[in-house]
Design an enzyme around this catalytic site. Sequence first.
Site, short mmCIF file in Angstrom:
data_model
loop_
_atom_site.label_atom_id
_atom_site.label_comp_id
_atom_site.label_asym_id
_atom_site.label_seq_id
_atom_site.Cartn_x
_atom_site.Cartn_y
_atom_site.Cartn_z
N ARG A 1 0.98 -1.29 -0.19
CA ARG A 1 -0.04 0.11 -0.01
C ARG A 1 0.76 1.51 -0.08
O ARG A 1 0.75 1.99 -0.84
CB ARG A 1 -0.92 0.02 1.47
CG ARG A 1 -1.84 0.90 1.22
CD ARG A 1 -3.16 0.75 2.27
NE ARG A 1 -2.62 0.80 3.62
CZ ARG A 1 -3.43 0.72 4.67
NH1 ARG A 1 -4.56 0.57 4.49
NH2 ARG A 1 -3.07 0.84 6.19
N HIS B 1 2.75 -2.25 8.38
CA HIS B 1 1.35 -2.69 8.63
C HIS B 1 1.13 -3.95 7.94
O HIS B 1 1.61 -4.25 7.12
CB HIS B 1 0.45 -1.66 7.91
CG HIS B 1 -0.84 -1.64 8.42
ND1 HIS B 1 -1.58 -1.68 9.66
CD2 HIS B 1 -1.95 -1.72 7.52
CE1 HIS B 1 -2.70 -1.58 9.59
NE2 HIS B 1 -3.12 -1.67 8.24
N CYS C 1 -36.40 4.17 2.67
CA CYS C 1 -36.26 5.41 1.94
C CYS C 1 -35.03 6.29 2.42
O CYS C 1 -34.35 5.88 3.24
CB CYS C 1 -37.47 6.40 2.14
SG CYS C 1 -39.19 5.22 2.07
N MET C 2 -34.84 7.49 1.58
CA MET C 2 -33.86 8.37 2.31
C MET C 2 -33.57 8.69 3.51
O MET C 2 -32.67 8.66 4.14
CB MET C 2 -33.73 9.52 1.21
CG MET C 2 -32.44 10.43 1.44
SD MET C 2 -32.70 11.92 0.36
CE MET C 2 -32.06 11.34 -1.14
C1 LIG Z 1 -6.11 2.06 10.43
C2 LIG Z 1 -4.92 1.49 10.67
C3 LIG Z 1 -4.73 1.12 11.91
C4 LIG Z 1 -5.68 0.40 12.95
O1 LIG Z 1 -5.97 -0.73 12.63
P1 LIG Z 1 -7.18 -1.58 13.54
O2 LIG Z 1 -7.14 -2.97 12.77
O3 LIG Z 1 -8.43 -0.95 13.22
O4 LIG Z 1 -6.67 -1.85 14.74
C5 LIG Z 1 -3.42 0.78 12.47
N1 LIG Z 1 -2.34 1.03 11.32
C6 LIG Z 1 -2.75 1.77 10.30
C7 LIG Z 1 -1.48 1.96 9.39
C8 LIG Z 1 -3.93 1.84 9.73
O5 LIG Z 1 -4.12 2.36 8.67
#
Ligand SMILES: *Cc1c(COP(=O)(O)O)cnc(C)c1O
Length: 389
Positions: free
Chosen positions: A136, A166, A311-312
């Site tokens: 990402r 991440h 509905c909305m």
């Molecule tokens: C959103 C996000 C988190 C949080 O993740 P959770 O699964 O909601 O705990 C942590 N690190 C990054 C980079 C994120 O974008």
Amino acid sequence: MQVGFYRDTWVEVNLDAIEHNVRKMKKHIGEKVKLIAVVKANGYGHGAKQVAESALHAGASMLAVAFIDEAISLRQQGIKAPILVLGAIRAADIEIASKFDLILTCFSIEWLKEASENCESQGIHLHIKVDTGMGRLGVREEHELKEIFEFVDSSPYFQITGIFTHFATADEDEPSYFLTQYERFQQFLSVIDHEQLLVHCANSATGLKFPSKLYNAVRLGISMYGLSPSVEMKDKLPFTLEEAFSLQTKLVHVKKVPKGTKISYGATYETQQDEWIGTLPIGYADGWIRKLKDSEVLIDGKRLSLVGRICMDQCMVRLPYELPVDTKVTLIGEQKGQKISIDEVAKRLDTINYEIPCMISTRVPRTYLKDKQISEQSNPLLTNMPKES
Ligand SMILES: *Cc1c(COP(=O)(O)O)cnc(C)c1O
């Protein structure tokens, strides 16, 4: 009377639950690991400022958001804690970010060089993002990471205070891809001096499952709000999470109609007998989307079915007997021991729980509970109401 909203549909956010979840997580990860409260997307739909204050009160030491607009909004509401912006920001916006004292994510050498050309301020804090397999955002090779550290070493504008990655699969039972990413992160760390840095790789799932693999900080998102990061993990949580979010409305019109009466757009529902029909002031513009047709709500502790198209701004519910206007209706939450969870709504919509509170739109006011009392109400539609004397 507190001026909050004039409409009988509201989200209730239990800030005691947020504090409970933060405290439990802090205990689980231990003294030495810092907790970064992730309040992006208006605190996963709960309200970024209120959640941030509760999390900080319960022991979080930093906040994280996705975009600088979110961070600036927190600053403008008086939040002074460190804020990490996790997403890519425009290199051209580096000065505005610095003005609001934000910690920025550096995800490539190109971004860093371009950003430095827009700098006037000195010592802007950076966390370096490395891509270990999420694909990402982030640095993908060791040589680029080293280049970033060398560039910052000779630049007056920046200071590196953290490094992070991440995980793509931390919430899944099968750990092999997670472990591959973890090892890749270790390889990146081995080529730099990270003694003084905040080193973090954990989201909620990692924090819950691997308390020995956290380095010195956790980015806690979904589980701060009391939700399991995945269905797989739900039965294996190391402590009980408390859901903070509920969605409430009230009956605004109740009528008895004869057998054969059509209800709502398309006239798709037809009463099978004489029926009591209630009208609810919530619709797809509030995030209660048309796919939730035929879903259930709680009234008087009983599960009742919505009927006809949503509905909305409104939808209809079939009542078992006459109920008074103003009767409370719970779309998400508990009533008399019955519960419609966020997970149930997510399953019905074939999605993940993360998406549900995020999709309840800002038209729905938020009410905050602290010590079981209403502590605050927020309604972005009515920010300029005259003060009552
Ligand atoms: C959103 C996000 C988190 C949080 O993740 P959770 O699964 O909601 O705990 C942590 N690190 C990054 C980079 C994120 O974008």
